[in-house]
Design an enzyme around this catalytic site. Structure first.
Site, PDB file in Angstrom:
ATOM      1  N   HIS A   1     129.821 -20.153   0.058  1.00 19.66           N
ATOM      2  CA  HIS A   1     129.503 -19.175  -1.003  1.00 19.66           C
ATOM      3  C   HIS A   1     130.799 -18.835  -1.728  1.00 19.66           C
ATOM      4  O   HIS A   1     131.644 -18.113  -1.193  1.00 19.66           O
ATOM      5  CB  HIS A   1     128.890 -17.897  -0.400  1.00 19.66           C
ATOM      6  CG  HIS A   1     128.530 -16.867  -1.433  1.00 19.66           C
ATOM      7  ND1 HIS A   1     127.321 -16.210  -1.422  1.00 19.66           N
ATOM      8  CD2 HIS A   1     129.201 -16.365  -2.486  1.00 19.66           C
ATOM      9  CE1 HIS A   1     127.265 -15.363  -2.440  1.00 19.66           C
ATOM     10  NE2 HIS A   1     128.418 -15.429  -3.101  1.00 19.66           N
TER      11      HIS A   1
ATOM     12  N   HIS B   1     132.756 -18.026  -5.725  1.00 22.21           N
ATOM     13  CA  HIS B   1     132.765 -17.824  -7.182  1.00 22.21           C
ATOM     14  C   HIS B   1     134.040 -18.437  -7.743  1.00 22.21           C
ATOM     15  O   HIS B   1     135.131 -17.987  -7.407  1.00 22.21           O
ATOM     16  CB  HIS B   1     132.730 -16.329  -7.521  1.00 22.21           C
ATOM     17  CG  HIS B   1     131.489 -15.656  -7.042  1.00 22.21           C
ATOM     18  ND1 HIS B   1     130.361 -15.533  -7.825  1.00 22.21           N
ATOM     19  CD2 HIS B   1     131.180 -15.096  -5.852  1.00 22.21           C
ATOM     20  CE1 HIS B   1     129.415 -14.917  -7.135  1.00 22.21           C
ATOM     21  NE2 HIS B   1     129.886 -14.637  -5.924  1.00 22.21           N
TER      22      HIS B   1
ATOM     23  N   LYS C   1     119.874 -20.167  -6.352  1.00 30.37           N
ATOM     24  CA  LYS C   1     120.323 -18.834  -5.982  1.00 30.37           C
ATOM     25  C   LYS C   1     119.409 -17.757  -6.560  1.00 30.37           C
ATOM     26  O   LYS C   1     119.147 -17.729  -7.758  1.00 30.37           O
ATOM     27  CB  LYS C   1     121.749 -18.640  -6.517  1.00 30.37           C
ATOM     28  CG  LYS C   1     122.294 -17.239  -6.381  1.00 30.37           C
ATOM     29  CD  LYS C   1     122.781 -16.949  -4.982  1.00 30.37           C
ATOM     30  CE  LYS C   1     123.161 -15.487  -4.795  1.00 30.37           C
ATOM     31  NZ  LYS C   1     124.426 -15.288  -4.184  1.00 30.37           N
TER      32      LYS C   1
ATOM     33  N   HIS D   1     120.757 -13.321  -2.602  1.00 29.43           N
ATOM     34  CA  HIS D   1     121.515 -12.065  -2.602  1.00 29.43           C
ATOM     35  C   HIS D   1     120.516 -11.009  -2.147  1.00 29.43           C
ATOM     36  O   HIS D   1     119.663 -10.576  -2.917  1.00 29.43           O
ATOM     37  CB  HIS D   1     122.060 -11.747  -4.000  1.00 29.43           C
ATOM     38  CG  HIS D   1     122.883 -10.492  -4.007  1.00 29.43           C
ATOM     39  ND1 HIS D   1     124.254 -10.488  -4.174  1.00 29.43           N
ATOM     40  CD2 HIS D   1     122.535  -9.193  -3.814  1.00 29.43           C
ATOM     41  CE1 HIS D   1     124.714  -9.254  -4.093  1.00 29.43           C
ATOM     42  NE2 HIS D   1     123.683  -8.443  -3.885  1.00 29.43           N
TER      43      HIS D   1
ATOM     44  N   HIS E   1     126.045 -13.567   2.520  1.00 32.46           N
ATOM     45  CA  HIS E   1     126.893 -12.397   2.809  1.00 32.46           C
ATOM     46  C   HIS E   1     126.139 -11.274   3.530  1.00 32.46           C
ATOM     47  O   HIS E   1     125.995 -10.175   3.013  1.00 32.46           O
ATOM     48  CB  HIS E   1     127.611 -11.886   1.557  1.00 32.46           C
ATOM     49  CG  HIS E   1     126.768 -11.839   0.299  1.00 32.46           C
ATOM     50  ND1 HIS E   1     125.543 -11.238   0.246  1.00 32.46           N
ATOM     51  CD2 HIS E   1     127.006 -12.316  -0.943  1.00 32.46           C
ATOM     52  CE1 HIS E   1     125.065 -11.348  -0.974  1.00 32.46           C
ATOM     53  NE2 HIS E   1     125.933 -12.004  -1.713  1.00 32.46           N
TER      54      HIS E   1
ATOM     55  N   ASP F   1     132.393 -15.655  -0.340  1.00 29.04           N
ATOM     56  CA  ASP F   1     132.072 -14.800  -1.489  1.00 29.04           C
ATOM     57  C   ASP F   1     133.351 -14.357  -2.201  1.00 29.04           C
ATOM     58  O   ASP F   1     133.405 -13.274  -2.785  1.00 29.04           O
ATOM     59  CB  ASP F   1     131.241 -13.579  -1.075  1.00 29.04           C
ATOM     60  CG  ASP F   1     130.529 -12.938  -2.268  1.00 29.04           C
ATOM     61  OD1 ASP F   1     130.525 -13.543  -3.356  1.00 29.04           O
ATOM     62  OD2 ASP F   1     129.984 -11.839  -2.107  1.00 29.04           O
TER      63      ASP F   1
HETATM   64  O1  DOR Z   1     131.087  -8.552  -4.830  1.00 22.06           O
HETATM   65  C1  DOR Z   1     130.463  -9.395  -5.425  1.00 22.06           C
HETATM   66  N1  DOR Z   1     130.985 -10.067  -6.460  1.00 22.06           N
HETATM   67  N2  DOR Z   1     129.215  -9.637  -5.058  1.00 22.06           N
HETATM   68  C2  DOR Z   1     128.405 -10.437  -5.750  1.00 22.06           C
HETATM   69  O2  DOR Z   1     127.285 -10.597  -5.373  1.00 22.06           O
HETATM   70  C3  DOR Z   1     128.876 -11.057  -7.022  1.00 22.06           C
HETATM   71  C4  DOR Z   1     130.326 -11.198  -7.028  1.00 22.06           C
HETATM   72  C5  DOR Z   1     130.883 -11.524  -8.389  1.00 22.06           C
HETATM   73  O3  DOR Z   1     130.353 -12.416  -9.046  1.00 22.06           O
HETATM   74  O4  DOR Z   1     131.856 -10.908  -8.802  1.00 22.06           O
HETATM   75 ZN    ZN Z   2     128.765 -13.850  -4.391  1.00 17.72          ZN
END
Ligand code: DOR
Ligand code: ZN
Length: 351
Positions: free
Chosen positions: A13, A15, A99, A136, A174, A247
């Site tokens: 997971h 970003h 997702k 999520h 998460h 995450d």
């Molecule tokens: O803390 C987070 N940041 N949780 C999420 O689900 C999205 C992520 C983000 O894209 O910044």
């Molecule tokens: Zn995330």
């Protein structure tokens, strides 16, 4: 133990964002991790197979020379997602999962799902073809306390969905509560959970005691200490249903340090050092490999990585930068609030 060699880990997971931020953060992952499930919550989100293909190409282009890293692409589920497009993406090997963001749950989730009924045709197709749904797991109803949103999601959305479509493979991403851990453990099949590095280390005090600390704010928000302990027990247990999904979610500092700061903690750069510390504290270094390198691929039906990495315990603390500079701006690095001694050394096997 002064050193440990494990199969090269994966991040289930992650970003990576896009543009200058993507270029600024990707090496922190690709230096250590072989693969990662890439979150689709860009602006605009990665909704179709065509979007995912183009995004994958941008990621590969941003990779530093010599890094071998496989981005595993996901699609952002909307109420208008086409089952045929999803199936085509899955069959071509491009799409690893879809997702589900309940609309309004987190960063860039406003295009997510409001009415689960509207997503049923896609979910049914996914169940048919064995494509996992990454979830999520938080409700967004204003009257539900933010600390209860995961537990209420399990009762009111996830459990009914799994009863209706028992063949659907679901990753609860998460997980932050003992309720989530118990729910996954009680499931007979088709349910697993990813756990972040930071939720193994902080509880909600980190965000609120002594002042508001935006760099510990993420979603799902960190919970009480008993929940953190339940996450740690699950992560170090070796139970194949639990695996690493960092995450890691970079935001530039001005967007974190303001009156309405974004959710997200950046851990890509020091995750393996933090995890080795946690597993050592729990007397479970021998199970780090299961959590970071074996359980995830097994769940997603992929082979574990052949390369190895070695982590070594240094007498002096290993120093990570407090923030990294990216073309998009500075990003603060997760501070575990204790010195780190484990360091990822040169990979045992070159690649
Ligand atoms: O803390 C987070 N940041 N949780 C999420 O689900 C999205 C992520 C983000 O894209 O910044
Ligand atoms: Zn995330």
């Amino acid at each position: 133990m002064q050193s440990i060699t494990i199969r090269r880990p994966d991040d289930w997971h992650l970003h990576l964002r896009d543009g200058a931020m993507l270029e600024g953060v990707i090496a922190d992952t690709s230096r250590t991790f072989a693969r990662a499930i890439i979150m689709p919550n860009l602006v605009p989100p990665v909704v179709t197979t065509t979007d995912a293909k183009a995004y994958r190409e941008r990621i590969l282009k941003a990779l530093p020379l010599g890094h071998r890293f496989q981005p595993l692409m996901t699609l952002y589920l909307t109420e208008h997602t086409s089952p045929d497009d999803v199936e085509e993406g899955a069959r071509s090997g491009l799409i690893t999962a879809v997702k589900l963001y309940p609309a309004g749950a987190t960063t860039n989730s406003h295009g997510g799902v409001r009415d689960m009924e509207k997503a049923m045709p896609v979910l049914e197709r996914m169940a048919e073809i064995g494509l996992p749904l990454c979830v999520h797991g938080e409700v967004t109803t204003p009257d539900v306390d933010i600390f209860d949103r995961e537990a209420v999601f399990i009762d009111t959305v996830l459990d009914p969905l799994r009863k209706r479509l028992p063949e659907l493979k679901v990753t609860m991403e998460h997980v932050t509560t003992a309720d989530g851990i118990d729910y996954i453990k009680a499931a007979k099949s088709n349910l697993a959970g990813s756990i972040t590095t930071h939720h193994l280390i902080i509880n909600r005090n980190a965000i609120l005691v002594g002042g508001i600390r935006p760099h510990y704010y993420c979603l799902p928000v960190a919970k009480r200490e008993n929940h953190r302990l339940a996450l740690r027990t699950a992560a170090v247990s070796g139970d194949a249903r639990f695996f690493l999904g960092t995450d890691s979610a970079p935001h530039v500092d001005p967007l974190k340090e303001c009156a309405c700061g974004c959710a997200g903690i950046y851990t890509s750069i020091n995750t393996m050092s933090c995890l080795a510390h946690v597993f050592e504290q729990e007397g479970a270094l021998d199970r780090l490999e299961a959590f970071a390198s074996l359980n995830g691929p097994a769940w997603y039906g992929l082979p574990p990585n052949e390369e190895r990495i070695t982590l070594s315990r240094q007498a002096e603390p290993v120093v990570f930068p407090a923030r990294i500079e990216t073309g998009a701006g500075p990003v603060t690095v997760f501070d575990p609030m204790f010195p780190l001694h484990w360091q990822v050394m040169q990979r045992a096997q070159a690649f």
